[in-house]
Structure formats: C-alpha cells, structure tokens
Design an enzyme around this catalytic site. Structure first.
Site, mmCIF file in Angstrom:
data_model
loop_
_atom_site.group_PDB
_atom_site.id
_atom_site.type_symbol
_atom_site.label_atom_id
_atom_site.label_comp_id
_atom_site.label_asym_id
_atom_site.label_seq_id
_atom_site.Cartn_x
_atom_site.Cartn_y
_atom_site.Cartn_z
ATOM 1 N N SER A 1 0.883 -1.182 0.000
ATOM 2 C CA SER A 1 0.000 0.000 0.000
ATOM 3 C C SER A 1 0.907 1.215 0.000
ATOM 4 O O SER A 1 2.099 1.101 0.340
ATOM 5 C CB SER A 1 -0.850 -0.018 1.271
ATOM 6 O OG SER A 1 -1.519 1.222 1.446
ATOM 7 N N TYR B 1 -2.010 -1.587 10.311
ATOM 8 C CA TYR B 1 -2.010 -1.699 8.848
ATOM 9 C C TYR B 1 -0.673 -1.209 8.281
ATOM 10 O O TYR B 1 -0.050 -1.872 7.455
ATOM 11 C CB TYR B 1 -3.183 -0.882 8.290
ATOM 12 C CG TYR B 1 -3.433 -1.032 6.807
ATOM 13 C CD1 TYR B 1 -4.209 -2.079 6.310
ATOM 14 C CD2 TYR B 1 -2.907 -0.118 5.895
ATOM 15 C CE1 TYR B 1 -4.451 -2.201 4.944
ATOM 16 C CE2 TYR B 1 -3.147 -0.239 4.533
ATOM 17 C CZ TYR B 1 -3.925 -1.277 4.057
ATOM 18 O OH TYR B 1 -4.158 -1.398 2.699
HETATM 19 N N1 LIG Z 1 -8.696 -0.393 -1.578
HETATM 20 C C1 LIG Z 1 -7.659 0.393 -1.277
HETATM 21 O O1 LIG Z 1 -7.789 1.623 -1.198
HETATM 22 C C2 LIG Z 1 -6.291 -0.183 -1.064
HETATM 23 C C3 LIG Z 1 -5.178 0.682 -1.079
HETATM 24 C C4 LIG Z 1 -3.916 0.146 -0.898
HETATM 25 C C5 LIG Z 1 -3.734 -1.212 -0.720
HETATM 26 N N2 LIG Z 1 -4.836 -2.039 -0.702
HETATM 27 C C6 LIG Z 1 -4.597 -3.473 -0.539
HETATM 28 O O2 LIG Z 1 -5.084 -4.139 -1.681
HETATM 29 C C7 LIG Z 1 -5.401 -5.495 -1.353
HETATM 30 C C8 LIG Z 1 -6.766 -5.870 -1.933
HETATM 31 O O3 LIG Z 1 -7.785 -5.123 -1.290
HETATM 32 P P1 LIG Z 1 -9.118 -4.611 -2.016
HETATM 33 O O4 LIG Z 1 -8.991 -3.143 -2.102
HETATM 34 O O5 LIG Z 1 -9.341 -5.398 -3.255
HETATM 35 O O6 LIG Z 1 -10.214 -4.929 -0.873
HETATM 36 P P2 LIG Z 1 -11.400 -6.027 -0.817
HETATM 37 O O7 LIG Z 1 -11.880 -6.027 0.574
HETATM 38 O O8 LIG Z 1 -12.389 -5.738 -1.893
HETATM 39 O O9 LIG Z 1 -10.683 -7.394 -1.195
HETATM 40 C C9 LIG Z 1 -9.863 -8.093 -0.295
HETATM 41 C C10 LIG Z 1 -10.147 -9.571 -0.457
HETATM 42 O O10 LIG Z 1 -9.273 -10.300 0.423
HETATM 43 C C11 LIG Z 1 -10.051 -11.330 1.019
HETATM 44 N N3 LIG Z 1 -9.461 -11.735 2.303
HETATM 45 C C12 LIG Z 1 -9.387 -10.999 3.443
HETATM 46 N N4 LIG Z 1 -8.877 -11.721 4.433
HETATM 47 C C13 LIG Z 1 -8.588 -12.947 3.921
HETATM 48 C C14 LIG Z 1 -8.022 -14.129 4.475
HETATM 49 N N5 LIG Z 1 -7.681 -14.207 5.773
HETATM 50 N N6 LIG Z 1 -7.859 -15.196 3.654
HETATM 51 C C15 LIG Z 1 -8.211 -15.143 2.361
HETATM 52 N N7 LIG Z 1 -8.776 -14.054 1.791
HETATM 53 C C16 LIG Z 1 -8.965 -12.962 2.566
HETATM 54 C C17 LIG Z 1 -11.420 -10.718 1.206
HETATM 55 O O11 LIG Z 1 -12.430 -11.688 1.415
HETATM 56 C C18 LIG Z 1 -11.587 -9.930 -0.084
HETATM 57 O O12 LIG Z 1 -12.195 -10.688 -1.112
HETATM 58 C C19 LIG Z 1 -5.319 -5.577 0.168
HETATM 59 O O13 LIG Z 1 -4.098 -6.176 0.535
HETATM 60 C C20 LIG Z 1 -5.342 -4.117 0.595
HETATM 61 O O14 LIG Z 1 -4.719 -3.914 1.833
HETATM 62 C C21 LIG Z 1 -6.097 -1.554 -0.867
#
Ligand SMILES: NC(=O)c1ccc[n+]([C@@H]2O[C@H](COP(=O)([O-])OP(=O)(O)OC[C@H]3O[C@@H](n4cnc5c(N)ncnc54)[C@H](O)[C@@H]3O)[C@@H](O)[C@H]2O)c1
Length: 277
Positions: A156, A169
């Site tokens: 991130s 985080y």
């Molecule tokens: N959305 C943002 O603004 C943002 C910004 C920077 C980084 N990220 C990172 O991007 C990645 C993806 O997030 P996203 O934005 O698609 O969110 P999201 O919540 O839509 O998707 C995350 C997915 O991970 C799955 N997950 C969570 N815990 C789990 C576990 N213990 N085992 C297996 N699966 C699990 C969830 O069920 C979900 O489908 C994450 O690592 C997040 O930290 C997101």
C-alpha cells in the site's frame, strides 16, 4: 499472443476488488488462474467482507474469457489450507508462474495504542503473515518449474509512508516491503522476481464504507462516498479521488509479464503521486 499466454497465476483475495480484477486482467492476457479467498467475515473487520457468491462471480468472469480457473475457499492465515489450494491448482493446471499475494483487511482505531489485541493480531496475521504464507506455498512450485517466475506482493502507499490511526495496517504493509526485498535476493538465482505494489485509494469495498470514510473525515457525521471524494483527492497529486482496480491490475500484469524480466526488488507505487507530495 497474450502478455502472459500459457502461464498460471495464483491470486489470494480473488473473490472481489483488486483480486478479481487481477484474475480477469491476467486471464485476458492468456493466463489460467488459481484463486483463493476466505469468503467469510473476520470479527475485527468493520465492513462486510467477500462471500462465496463473489468468488463464483470471479470464476464466471475468468471462464467467460475461455481460461481455466481453480477456485478454493481458504484462509491465508491457515498455511495448510493455502498449501493444499495451491498444490491442487498446480496439479489441475500443470504449472505455476505468477503469484499475486493480494488478500488483505483494513481497520482503524482512535489512536494506534487504542487498537485491541485482536485487531492488531488479525491485521498482522492476514496482511503480513498471510502474504508470507502465500509465498511459502508457491515458491516450491516456482522453483520446481525451473522457468523462473514473478511474485507480486500487494502492500500500500501505507507500506512506504505513515497514516495516523492505523498503525497495525502501516506496520504490516511496511513489513511486506521487507519480505519482498528479502525474497527478491533469495530467489534471484532461480530467476524468480519479487516486487511489491503500493496503491493509493482504490475503489473497492475495503475503503468504500463508513468506517474508512470516517478515518479520512473524523469530524463528519455519516460521511458518504461523495463526501469522501474531495478528502481522498487531497492526498493524491493527480486530480483524481481514487484509482480503479484495473489500474493496479495493469501494473501487476506488467510486473508479471516478461516485459519486466529484469525488474526485481522494486516497490512500485500506483499512487496518483501521493508519495511525492
Ligand atoms: N482499496 C484500497 O484503497 C487499497 C489501497 C492500498 C492497498 N490495498 C490493498 O489491496 C489489497 C486488496 O484489497 P481490495 O482493495 O481489493 O479490498 P477487498 O476487501 O475488496 O478485497 C480483499 C479480499 O481479500 C479477502 N481476504 C481478506 N482476508 C482474507 C483471508 N484471511 N484469507 C483469504 N482471503 C482474505 C477478502 O475476502 C476480499 O475478497 C489488500 O491487501 C489491501 O490492503 C487496498
């Protein structure tokens, strides 16, 4: 020829959001997919997480592109379950080339020292140990394949800078960078490249909820997506409030493809200029 034609990619957190987008983008360019998601709620997570129906939708989207997908409900905290999912996927699809360790959760507190023990532990277990588990399950297959490979760890912008009130985080995402750099060194002799991605805000259910809106606008009552947009945009240099999952997938596709064949050990921001502000 697609840019990852004939390759197989293992993606965690593939039920929705960026993970689903990665599965679709890689499939569009010729890859088959091993998809894993928890598809259940974690108690300390303050927004609804993905469901089995979400994972089914990812399966349908990849199959509509005439690519194969092996999808499993598994928790990245459970190394045995994750290993079984990867082993099964490789047995069915024949090889492994690309790893996208993407699964993650978000959460906040009024001050990092006010996080509960459980909030801290779940965050580290999923966003850091879960990423290590994904690599631990996948690396033996990449090495056995003898063709090199590309591992992409989703960190991130918070893996390279601080945000208040989410110390768990920020700590986990910084930890991912250390893991990335270490694995890049260890695996370079086998031509396995390891890089990390550092998104700014991405339009997914993880941040499009009232808890995260309140993190950015602590003084606003019942903040909405419309309220969130200007507050989010203020953090970016480019004049946009957030990026789309596909913007992250395009960076991931590049790192996964042979176009990036000599890029390893790199922390790549896709951050609309957030980190240069
Ligand atoms: N959305 C943002 O603004 C943002 C910004 C920077 C980084 N990220 C990172 O991007 C990645 C993806 O997030 P996203 O934005 O698609 O969110 P999201 O919540 O839509 O998707 C995350 C997915 O991970 C799955 N997950 C969570 N815990 C789990 C576990 N213990 N085992 C297996 N699966 C699990 C969830 O069920 C979900 O489908 C994450 O690592 C997040 O930290 C997101």
């Amino acid at each position: 020829m697609g840019r990852v034609e004939g390759k197989v990619a293992f993606i965690t957190g593939a039920a929705r959001g960026q993970g689903r987008s990665h599965a679709i983008r890689l499939a569009e360019e010729g890859a088959d997919i091993i998809a894993v998601d928890l598809c259940a709620q974690v108690d300390t997570v303050p927004y609804p997480m993905a469901t089995p129906e979400d994972l089914d939708e990812t399966v349908k989207a990849v199959e509509a592109l005439d690519r194969r997908i092996v999808a499993t409900q598994a928790d990245v905290r459970d190394f045995g379950a994750l290993k079984a999912a990867v082993d099964d996927g490789v047995a069915q699809l024949g090889r492994l080339d690309i790893v996208a360790a993407n699964a993650g959760i978000a959460g906040t507190a009024d001050g990092t020292s006010n996080l509960t023990e459980a909030e801290w532990q779940d965050m580290i277990d999923i966003n850091l140990t879960g990423v290590w588990h994904a690599t631990k399950a996948a690396v033996p297959h990449l090495v056995a394949g003898g063709r090199g490979g590309s591992i992409i760890l989703t960190s991130s912008a918070a893996g390279l800078m601080a945000y208040p009130n989410i110390g768990h985080y920020v700590a986990a995402k910084h930890g991912v960078v250390g893991l990335m750099r270490t694995l890049a060194l260890e695996l370079a002799p086998q031509s396995i490249r390891v890089n990390s991605l550092h998104p700014t805000q991405v339009d997914t259910p993880m941040i499009m909820n009232e808890t995260i809106f309140s993190l950015f606008m602590p003084d606003k009552q019942n903040p909405t997506r419309e309220d969130f947009a200007p507050a989010s945009q203020e953090m970016n240099a480019l004049p946009i409030p957030w990026v789309e999952p596909r913007d992250i997938s395009n960076a991931l596709l590049f790192l996964a493809s042979d176009e990036a064949r000599y890029i390893t050990g790199v922390a790549l921001p896709v951050d609309a200029g957030m980190l240069v502000r």
